[in-house]
Structures are given as structure tokens and as C-alpha cells.
Write a protein that holds these residues in place. Structure first.
Motif, PDB file in Angstrom:
ATOM      1  N   ASP A 190       0.896  -1.149   0.000  1.00 44.32           N
ATOM      2  CA  ASP A 190       0.000   0.000   0.000  1.00 44.32           C
ATOM      3  C   ASP A 190       0.943   1.210   0.000  1.00 44.32           C
ATOM      4  O   ASP A 190       1.788   1.346   0.898  1.00 44.32           O
ATOM      5  CB  ASP A 190      -0.880  -0.030   1.260  1.00 44.32           C
ATOM      6  N   SER A 193       0.451   3.471   3.432  1.00 43.32           N
ATOM      7  CA  SER A 193       0.758   2.910   4.759  1.00 43.32           C
ATOM      8  C   SER A 193       1.907   1.911   4.738  1.00 43.32           C
ATOM      9  O   SER A 193       2.345   1.474   5.788  1.00 43.32           O
ATOM     10  CB  SER A 193      -0.489   2.233   5.313  1.00 43.32           C
ATOM     11  N   THR A 215      -4.235  -5.596  11.560  1.00 44.77           N
ATOM     12  CA  THR A 215      -3.830  -4.378  12.263  1.00 44.77           C
ATOM     13  C   THR A 215      -3.344  -3.293  11.301  1.00 44.77           C
ATOM     14  O   THR A 215      -3.105  -2.154  11.714  1.00 44.77           O
ATOM     15  CB  THR A 215      -2.683  -4.691  13.244  1.00 44.77           C
ATOM     16  N   GLU A 216      -3.181  -3.637  10.034  1.00 46.92           N
ATOM     17  CA  GLU A 216      -2.640  -2.666   9.073  1.00 46.92           C
ATOM     18  C   GLU A 216      -3.676  -1.577   8.750  1.00 46.92           C
ATOM     19  O   GLU A 216      -4.874  -1.835   8.751  1.00 46.92           O
ATOM     20  CB  GLU A 216      -2.231  -3.361   7.777  1.00 46.92           C
ATOM     21  N   ASP A 217      -3.155  -0.400   8.416  1.00 44.63           N
ATOM     22  CA  ASP A 217      -4.022   0.724   8.076  1.00 44.63           C
ATOM     23  C   ASP A 217      -4.148   0.819   6.557  1.00 44.63           C
ATOM     24  O   ASP A 217      -3.333   1.460   5.892  1.00 44.63           O
ATOM     25  CB  ASP A 217      -3.398   2.015   8.659  1.00 44.63           C
ATOM     26  N   ARG A 219      -6.928   1.691   3.380  1.00 51.06           N
ATOM     27  CA  ARG A 219      -8.229   2.344   3.158  1.00 51.06           C
ATOM     28  C   ARG A 219      -8.603   2.332   1.680  1.00 51.06           C
ATOM     29  O   ARG A 219      -7.711   2.347   0.813  1.00 51.06           O
ATOM     30  CB  ARG A 219      -8.152   3.815   3.594  1.00 51.06           C
ATOM     31  N   ASP A 222      -6.548   3.912  -1.577  1.00 51.46           N
ATOM     32  CA  ASP A 222      -5.085   3.813  -1.494  1.00 51.46           C
ATOM     33  C   ASP A 222      -4.526   3.174  -2.760  1.00 51.46           C
ATOM     34  O   ASP A 222      -5.106   2.224  -3.292  1.00 51.46           O
ATOM     35  CB  ASP A 222      -4.678   2.932  -0.302  1.00 51.46           C
TER      36      ASP A 222
END
Lengths: 284, 168
Positions: A190, A193, A215-217, A219, A222
Motif C-alpha cells: 500500500d 501505509s 492491524t494494518e491501516d 483504506r 489507497d
């Protein structure tokens, strides 16, 4: 003697026995033919080469027919004009269509050249001349081959982003496994992030990014880019954008849907990277 | 020799059409599997050992232009040939209805084979997702099959080929 032979079990069942032998041969090819340099795959490359002139001619014929059809539609409303004027208009229209087509092709090639220069890697431009007829697998047939220095596993890109990689290379045509095929897998990040995963195609349609930790951000919106870790694609090439992120079930990973950056149906020109990228940082 | 020449030419034309038409006409799964229809026609009307070899060859040729697994179409087309051959001998008929039935079966075998080869049977739920595409392709192939059978029958008659569906 001949009568004995004709009455024998082998003779009576020759069609079934030949068919059974061919089934066994097909199974053998299935398990050995996909290895790099497999002997079983060599005739298939020759077939790819054999059909290439037909595909080229058919592609050009279809292109001309399409142009002719458009010209005809344009002329339907001006039937009252005299024949000479009609012919002149038709000729000009045809010329114009050709010019527009050349202009589009020129722009594609100029874009590819720009991309080629930006990448700083040796590359070959090729034209898309055919598509996979199965509807389930997603592959393309392109005009370049081993005569142009192409090799199996070479990365295929376009100005919009990553297209796929070569899975079969004939003398002057090759097959590309598209990144939205379910057999394709591409190491990716990504861009925002830096969350990492494997982008793979789905059987029904579209692509997903697998193994992205919950837990990764990540969206929607992206950009997903190549990591450069797989040894074929340089890092930072656009694969697509995230269209949906969900967390269904108790699994460890997110469900990340990715929309490809490239419209594979409208793809006409591609660039094949004949030089392997330098190993990305962190790659042994 | 005439059989080989006729079906080689037909296969080349079928493959050229199958790889070119979808580029200009977005038929998607409605693009019929012409090579499968040809293999079934071989099984119905040309019951010789060389025809079995040719069905395999046609499948191998189709493999060169389709899918990511070499050998899958070769397997299915040979199997479709054998089914058509066995049915036509058992029923002593080379009716187009038998051919259409085998074409539909063959299309589902190709779809299932492609799915199994790439996704494995462990994720059988995903097969339902591609089932409509396979069904549409089977329908399209079944619709064009009788015309292709008739065309190939006329072509075979023109080059003087013997066509039969009787117990030898």
C-alpha cells in the motif's frame, strides 16, 4: 494374418486405446509442461508462432472493418449528396480515421517511450494481437517474442500500470498472464501505509490483496504498487487502487479488494521489461 | 490425410476466431468453444485411431492459446472425443443432439478442470462463482454446435471423406 490382426482385442479397441494413451499423455503434459524450459511446452510455442500471421491479419482486418463501419454510419445521413461528394467524404473520413488511429498509436508509443526512459531499464514495446478465448483464464497474446529478446517471466507493463508477466514465449509472439488471473500473484505495498501483501486475481472478476494483517491501516482509494521483491517487477509500479476493505470472520487477515489500474480490454500497446530490476532494499 | 488437413485448417480458423473476436466484440463467456465442437464432431463422425490423435492435437493447440495450464484442454478434448465416440457407437447414431450433449458436458469439464488446476478442490465454494460463466459458454457452444457439425459434414463430403457411426 490380416484377419487375425483385425479380430484381435487391440485392433477392435484401437480408437479407445489410442484415446486412453492420449489422455495419459495429456496428464503427463499437465504436470510437466508448465516447468520453465519443459520439452512438452516447445510445440506449443511453435503453434503460437504458426497462428501469429492469422492473428495479425485478422486483427488488422477487424480494425479496418470497424473503421469502415463507423464511416458507413457517418454517411447514412448524407445520402442526398451526389456520388462524387460521397466518395470524397468517405475517402476523407477513412483518411481521418487512419490519422486518428495513427495519432492514438503514436501517443501510446510516446507514452511508452517516456515510461521506458523513466524506468531506465531495457524494454521492448509490443502490440496486443489476441486474447484468451476461455473466459476463465485471463491471458493476452502479444506481438513480440524471443526474436526481440523476450523471455518467460519478463514483466509486462503499460502506461497505466502493471499488466502481467510472460508465461510462454514463441519466436515472434508471446502469451501474457494478466495480474487479474487467479494464477497470478504479485508482491505489493500500500503506497500510503506501506502495508504489504500479495495481489492476486479472483476467479469471478477483480483482484484482491491477500495476507494483509488485520492491524494494518489500509483504506479504499489507497494506491497499490509493486514492492520490487519478486525479482521481475521494479518497485513502485502502480497495480491498482483499493476499492473495498472488510474484516469478515475471525481470520488473521483483511479482505482487500483491488481495482486494476489498467483496463485490460482496451489495452493495445505494452512494454516488456527485458532487464531484471536491481534487488529491492531488504531483499537478499 | 484429408481428415488431418480438413480438421487442421478448421482448428486454425477456430483458434484465430476465438482469440480475435473477443478483442473487438465483448462477448465474454458467450464466446463459443469452437475447438471443442470440432473435437466432438471428430468423435461422432470420424471413428478412427488417427481421429483420437487429432483430438489430442487440437486440445494441445487450444492449450497454446488459452489458460495457464498446458495439457488441460488436450485432456478434456480427448475425453470429449472418446465420449462422443462411445455414445455414437452405442446409440448407432451421429445425431447433432448427442454432439450438443457432449459439448455441454465438455464445457463443464473444462471449467471444472481450470478451477481445480488453479484453485484446488479445497476452496470448492469459489466454483459457484464461475459456474454462471461456464454455463453461458456451454450454452453458446451448444447453440453453434449443430451449425458447425453441418458445416464440417458438408466440408467432409466435399473432400470425399467417409463418415460413419456404426459398429465396425
Amino acid at each position: 494374418m490380416a484377419r487375425t490382426l483385425r479380430g484381435s482385442f487391440l485392433w477392435r479397441n484401437r480408437v479407445l486405446l489410442t484415446g486412453a494413451a492420449m489422455l495419459l499423455l495429456a496428464i503427463n503434459i499437465f504436470f510437466t509442461g508448465n516447468r520453465p524450459g519443459a520439452r512438452a511446452a516447445k510445440p506449443s510455442l511453435a503453434l503460437l508462432w504458426t497462428l501469429r500471421p492469422f492473428q495479425n491479419s485478422a486483427a488488422e482486418l477487424a480494425s479496418d472493418a470497424q473503421g469502415f463501419f463507423h464511416d458507413y454510419l457517418d454517411l447514412v445521413n448524407v445520402r442526398q449528396q451526389n456520388d462524387a461528394l460521397k466518395r470524397e467524404v468517405a475517402e476523407l473520413e477513412a483518411e481521418h480515421t487512419r490519422m486518428v488511429e495513427l495519432q492514438v498509436e503514436n501517443r501510446h508509443l510516446a507514452d511508452l517511450l517516456e515510461l521506458h526512459e523513466a524506468l531506465g531499464m531495457s524494454a521492448v514495446a509490443a502490440r496486443v494481437i489476441g486474447v484468451d478465448p476461455s473466459g476463465i483464464s485471463r491471458t493476452l497474446i502479444i506481438s513480440g517474442g524471443s526474436d526481440s529478446g523476450l523471455q518467460r517471466e519478463d514483466a509486462v507493463i503499460s502506461t497505466e500500470g502493471v499488466v502481467g508477466k510472460l508465461i510462454a514465449v514463441g519466436p515472434d509472439s508471446s502469451r501474457v498472464l494478466l495480474i487479474d488471473d487467479h494464477n497470478s500473484g504479485l508482491d505489493a505495498f500500500d503506497q500510503r501505509s506501506r502495508a504489504r501483501g500479495i495481489v492476486t486475481g479472483e476467479l469471478d472478476a477483480g483482484m484482491t490483496m491477500k495476507y494483509v494483517d488485520r492491524t494494518e491501516d489500509v483504506r479504499p482509494g489507497d494506491a497499490i504498487v509493486t514492492s520490487g521483491m519478486d525479482g521481475n517487477f521494479p518497485g513502485g509500479l502502480l497495480i491498482g487502487t483499493i476499492s473495498q476493505v472488510s474484516q469478515e470472520g475471525p481470520g488473521l487477515f483483511l479482505n482487500v479488494a483491488v481495482r486494476p489500474a489498467v483496463n485490460f480490454r482496451e489495452l493495445e500497446q505494452v512494454l516488456i521489461l527485458t532487464q531484471k530490476p536491481a534487488p529491492a532494499a531488504g531483499q537478499s | 490425410m484429408r481428415l488431418l488437413a480438413l480438421f487442421s485448417l478448421a482448428t486454425v480458423i477456430a483458434l484465430a476466431l476465438e482469440t480475435i473476436i473477443p478483442r473487438w466484440l465483448p462477448l465474454g463467456p458467450l464466446m463459443p468453444d469452437l475447438v471443442l465442437v470440432l473435437a466432438v464432431d471428430l468423435g461422432l463422425r470420424h471413428q478412427q485411431a488417427t481421429a483420437a490423435l487429432m483430438a489430442f492435437g487440437m486440445g494441445y493447440a487450444a492449450d497454446s492459446f488459452s489458460g495457464a495450464h498446458l495439457g488441460l484442454e488436450a485432456f478434456v478434448l480427448t475425453l470429449a472425443f472418446l465420449i462422443a465416440y462411445a455414445l455414437s457407437r452405442y446409440l448407432i447414431s451421429s445425431s447433432a443432439a448427442i454432439g450438443v450433449f457432449v459439448v455441454v458436458i465438455g464445457e463443464f469439464m473444462i471449467g471444472a478442470g481450470q478451477y481445480a488446476a488453479s484453485a484446488g478442490w479445497n476452496s470448492a465454494g469459489g466454483f459457484a462463482a464461475i459456474l454462471p460463466a461456464i454455463a453461458w459458454r456451454a450454452l453458446a457452444s451448444a447453440l453453434v454446435a449443430p451449425s458447425i457439425f453441418a458445416l464440417m459434414e458438408a466440408a467432409a463430403r466435399m473432400v470425399g471423406l467417409r463418415q460413419h457411426a456404426v459398429r465396425e
